[in-house]
Design a protein around this motif. Structure first.
Motif, mmCIF file in Angstrom:
data_model
loop_
_atom_site.group_PDB
_atom_site.id
_atom_site.type_symbol
_atom_site.label_atom_id
_atom_site.label_comp_id
_atom_site.label_asym_id
_atom_site.label_seq_id
_atom_site.Cartn_x
_atom_site.Cartn_y
_atom_site.Cartn_z
ATOM 1 N N PHE A 37 -22.204 -20.505 44.328
ATOM 2 C CA PHE A 37 -21.500 -21.787 44.395
ATOM 3 C C PHE A 37 -20.115 -21.599 45.015
ATOM 4 N N LEU A 38 -19.361 -20.624 44.502
ATOM 5 C CA LEU A 38 -17.985 -20.403 44.964
ATOM 6 C C LEU A 38 -17.933 -19.857 46.390
ATOM 7 N N ILE A 39 -18.696 -18.823 46.658
ATOM 8 C CA ILE A 39 -18.602 -18.140 47.955
ATOM 9 C C ILE A 39 -19.179 -18.990 49.081
ATOM 10 N N ILE A 40 -20.374 -19.532 48.890
ATOM 11 C CA ILE A 40 -20.983 -20.347 49.953
ATOM 12 C C ILE A 40 -20.171 -21.624 50.156
ATOM 13 N N GLY A 41 -19.680 -22.212 49.074
ATOM 14 C CA GLY A 41 -18.821 -23.390 49.213
ATOM 15 C C GLY A 41 -17.571 -23.089 50.011
ATOM 16 N N ALA A 42 -16.899 -21.976 49.700
ATOM 17 C CA ALA A 42 -15.683 -21.582 50.430
ATOM 18 C C ALA A 42 -16.001 -21.243 51.884
ATOM 19 N N MET A 43 -17.100 -20.531 52.102
ATOM 20 C CA MET A 43 -17.491 -20.200 53.486
ATOM 21 C C MET A 43 -17.765 -21.462 54.292
ATOM 22 N N GLY A 44 -18.464 -22.404 53.677
ATOM 23 C CA GLY A 44 -18.757 -23.665 54.365
ATOM 24 C C GLY A 44 -17.491 -24.400 54.760
ATOM 25 N N MET A 45 -16.519 -24.443 53.857
ATOM 26 C CA MET A 45 -15.267 -25.121 54.176
ATOM 27 C C MET A 45 -14.495 -24.387 55.272
ATOM 28 N N MET A 46 -14.487 -23.052 55.234
ATOM 29 C CA MET A 46 -13.821 -22.295 56.309
ATOM 30 C C MET A 46 -14.489 -22.576 57.651
ATOM 31 N N MET A 47 -15.813 -22.667 57.633
ATOM 32 C CA MET A 47 -16.527 -22.958 58.881
ATOM 33 C C MET A 47 -16.203 -24.365 59.381
ATOM 34 N N ILE A 48 -16.091 -25.324 58.472
ATOM 35 C CA ILE A 48 -15.711 -26.695 58.864
ATOM 36 C C ILE A 48 -14.361 -26.683 59.572
ATOM 37 N N PHE A 49 -13.391 -25.936 59.011
ATOM 38 C CA PHE A 49 -12.052 -25.892 59.599
ATOM 39 C C PHE A 49 -12.032 -25.230 60.969
ATOM 40 N N VAL A 51 -15.124 -25.089 63.045
ATOM 41 C CA VAL A 51 -16.078 -25.790 63.901
ATOM 42 C C VAL A 51 -15.601 -27.196 64.266
ATOM 43 N N HIS A 52 -15.032 -27.922 63.329
ATOM 44 C CA HIS A 52 -14.631 -29.302 63.607
ATOM 45 C C HIS A 52 -13.653 -29.421 64.784
ATOM 46 N N PRO A 53 -12.569 -28.635 64.824
ATOM 47 C CA PRO A 53 -11.681 -28.733 65.989
ATOM 48 C C PRO A 53 -12.372 -28.346 67.302
ATOM 49 N N ILE A 54 -13.261 -27.361 67.234
ATOM 50 C CA ILE A 54 -13.992 -26.970 68.445
ATOM 51 C C ILE A 54 -14.867 -28.114 68.924
ATOM 52 N N PHE A 55 -15.607 -28.751 68.009
ATOM 53 C CA PHE A 55 -16.472 -29.868 68.391
ATOM 54 C C PHE A 55 -15.652 -31.053 68.895
ATOM 55 N N LYS A 56 -14.512 -31.323 68.273
ATOM 56 C CA LYS A 56 -13.649 -32.405 68.756
ATOM 57 C C LYS A 56 -13.204 -32.120 70.191
ATOM 58 N N TRP A 57 -12.845 -30.859 70.465
ATOM 59 C CA TRP A 57 -12.425 -30.480 71.817
ATOM 60 C C TRP A 57 -13.578 -30.646 72.794
ATOM 61 N N LEU A 58 -14.780 -30.214 72.396
ATOM 62 C CA LEU A 58 -15.948 -30.338 73.270
ATOM 63 C C LEU A 58 -16.253 -31.796 73.584
ATOM 64 N N VAL A 59 -16.157 -32.678 72.578
ATOM 65 C CA VAL A 59 -16.396 -34.110 72.796
ATOM 66 C C VAL A 59 -15.343 -34.676 73.741
ATOM 67 N N LYS A 60 -14.087 -34.334 73.489
ATOM 68 C CA LYS A 60 -12.985 -34.847 74.303
ATOM 69 C C LYS A 60 -13.153 -34.464 75.776
ATOM 70 N N HIS A 61 -13.721 -33.298 76.030
ATOM 71 C CA HIS A 61 -13.890 -32.814 77.400
ATOM 72 C C HIS A 61 -15.305 -33.030 77.932
ATOM 73 N N GLY A 62 -16.090 -33.861 77.241
ATOM 74 C CA GLY A 62 -17.398 -34.260 77.754
ATOM 75 C C GLY A 62 -18.482 -33.200 77.665
ATOM 76 N N HIS A 63 -18.396 -32.299 76.714
ATOM 77 C CA HIS A 63 -19.394 -31.227 76.592
ATOM 78 C C HIS A 63 -20.336 -31.485 75.414
ATOM 79 N N ILE A 64 -20.928 -32.670 75.400
ATOM 80 C CA ILE A 64 -21.821 -33.052 74.304
ATOM 81 C C ILE A 64 -23.046 -32.142 74.273
ATOM 82 N N MET A 65 -23.548 -31.735 75.434
ATOM 83 C CA MET A 65 -24.721 -30.862 75.476
ATOM 84 C C MET A 65 -24.442 -29.539 74.758
ATOM 85 N N MET A 66 -23.226 -29.039 74.822
ATOM 86 C CA MET A 66 -22.878 -27.794 74.140
ATOM 87 C C MET A 66 -22.990 -27.955 72.623
#
Length: 131
Positions: A37-49, A51-66
């Motif tokens: 519960f603790l480790i996977i939850g923490a890992m998931g949140m670290m990944m969100i922090f 992945v989310h900015p990377i995906f926002k950047w990809l969307v902003k620059h039109g790289h939806i296929m990526m």
């Protein structure tokens, strides 16, 4: 690719052993379920922090296929592992790591062919609109 995946599995095992030692050393007495519960939850949140900015950047620059590729690649990894584990559990086949590697390589190869065809298609469209 095979060496990389073995390396990843080795690193996961090392982290797992380290966390178990920490749990025992400091006498936290977390159960296996509580640790997951603790480790996977923490890992998931670290990944969100990450992945989310990377995906926002990809969307902003039109790289939806990526984004689609990253999502499907992740699913392919999970599915191939699940198939091999299922074969082991049900004895309906032989669980082999090379099957995972070849399955993932098949997806990457087919996506590369798709990308070339898609690139040619978009090039033709640009040339036609430029005329």
């Amino acid at each position: 690719m095979e060496n990389f995946l073995y390396w990843v599995v080795g690193q996961v095992a090392r982290v797992h052993n380290y966390l178990l030692r920490m749990n025992d050393t400091y006498e936290y007495n977390f159960s296996d379920k509580e640790l997951h519960f603790l480790i996977i939850g923490a890992m998931g949140m670290m990944m969100i922090f990450v992945v989310h900015p990377i995906f926002k950047w990809l969307v902003k620059h039109g790289h939806i296929m990526m984004i689609s590729w990253i999502y499907v690649f992740t699913l392919i990894i999970v599915i191939t592992f699940a198939i091999e584990i299922g074969q082991r559990v049900t004895h309906t086949g032989v669980m082999e790591f090379k099957d995972i590697v070849f399955g993932v390589f098949g997806f990457i190869s087919m996506f590369l062919v798709f990308s070339v065809v898609r690139g040619i298609y978009h090039l033709v469209l640009r040339l036609m609109h430029g005329i």
